[in-house]
Design an enzyme around this catalytic site. Structure first.
Site, PDB file in Angstrom:
ATOM      1  N   ASN A  17      -6.701   6.805   3.953  1.00 15.65           N
ATOM      2  CA  ASN A  17      -8.085   7.186   3.669  1.00 15.65           C
ATOM      3  C   ASN A  17      -8.369   8.667   3.928  1.00 15.65           C
ATOM      4  OD1 ASN A  17      -8.046   7.172   6.426  1.00 15.65           O
ATOM      5  ND2 ASN A  17      -9.731   5.725   6.689  1.00 15.65           N
ATOM      6  N   ASP A  24      -0.581   2.574  -5.309  1.00 20.17           N
ATOM      7  CA  ASP A  24      -0.596   1.141  -5.583  1.00 20.17           C
ATOM      8  C   ASP A  24      -1.884   0.742  -6.275  1.00 20.17           C
ATOM      9  OD1 ASP A  24      -1.670   1.809  -2.841  1.00 20.17           O
ATOM     10  OD2 ASP A  24      -2.389  -0.247  -3.035  1.00 20.17           O
ATOM     11  N   ASN A  29      -9.075   3.669  -1.511  1.00 22.16           N
ATOM     12  CA  ASN A  29      -9.548   4.644  -0.522  1.00 22.16           C
ATOM     13  C   ASN A  29      -8.775   5.958  -0.562  1.00 22.16           C
ATOM     14  OD1 ASN A  29     -11.542   2.930   0.449  1.00 22.16           O
ATOM     15  ND2 ASN A  29     -10.230   2.072   2.052  1.00 22.16           N
ATOM     16  N   HIS A  40       0.816  -1.209   0.000  1.00 23.66           N
ATOM     17  CA  HIS A  40       0.000   0.000   0.000  1.00 23.66           C
ATOM     18  C   HIS A  40       0.853   1.264   0.000  1.00 23.66           C
ATOM     19  CE1 HIS A  40      -4.134   0.915  -0.183  1.00 23.66           C
ATOM     20  NE2 HIS A  40      -4.394   1.176   1.064  1.00 23.66           N
TER      21      HIS A  40
END
Length: 213
Positions: free
Chosen positions: A91, A116, A137, A38
């Protein structure tokens, strides 16, 4: 702002008025997330900083930022760009991106968001000028903060070899030993793609760097 500046009550230096382009890599801050899939966006930003010879040691606009100028080409001076790693969690990336654009007086067209992507294999790169979040997100947060889906982005493939329901654990895990080489090469290639966008524009970069693997 560094820990020393914070201790002394200092404030971050003002932005350079020469900055004409902003590259933001998405990820989660903190050592617990270092090296995870991530955080591919952070990895690309680190490589860009190395290439420009700058350090991401200024804290401003909810991010660690650095400014650098691309080397001259054909006798023309290279553009001055800003690099950023948000200090917000994934997020809430939009908060940092919006603040960074405001800091530099730039618009969404002067931005490249690097992140990513599960839909691409490791080694895959995809540049686009607009689009939905695709379930990411961090990108969704940027869309909401900017009120638009029209901003350039660079997706970096991280694979999708996870069982049903295992997406969260997968993106928060490091690359397997047999994937690290391909991932490192992809981060280097993504950094070059970002430099091409900054120097030559999105269309030229798309034609040169978009690939599935």
């Amino acid at each position: 702002m560094s820990w020393l500046s914070r201790l002394l009550g200092g404030s971050p230096p003002p932005p350079s008025p020469d900055v004409s382009f902003l590259v933001v890599g998405l990820g989660n801050p903190g050592p617990d997330y270092d090296g995870t899939r991530h955080n591919a966006g952070f990895e690309v930003i680190d490589r860009l900083a190395d290439r420009l010879g700058v350090a991401l040691d200024t804290e401003a606009a909810h991010a660690f930022v650095a400014e650098g100028r691309l080397p001259p080409e054909g006798g023309e001076p290279g553009p001055s760009v800003a690099l950023a790693r948000p200090l917000t969690f994934m997020n809430r990336s939009g908060r940092a991106v919006a603040a960074l654009l405001d800091r530099y007086g730039l618009g969404p067209a002067d931005l490249l968001v690097v992140y990513d992507d599960l839909a691409l294999p490791i080694g895959g790169l995809r540049l686009r000028g607009e689009g939905s979040s695709g379930g990411h997100n961090g990108v969704q947060s940027v869309i909401e903060a900017l009120g638009s889906t029209e901003f350039p982005r660079l997706r970096v493939g991280v694979g999708n070899s996870f069982p049903p329901g295992g997406q969260v654990d997968f993106v928060l895990s490091p690359f397997d030993d047999d994937e690290i080489g391909a991932a490192e090469a992809a981060f280097d290639d993504a950094a070059q793609a970002a430099l091409t966008v900054a120097r030559e524009g999105l269309t030229a970069a798309m034609n040169r760097h978009n690939r599935r693997s």
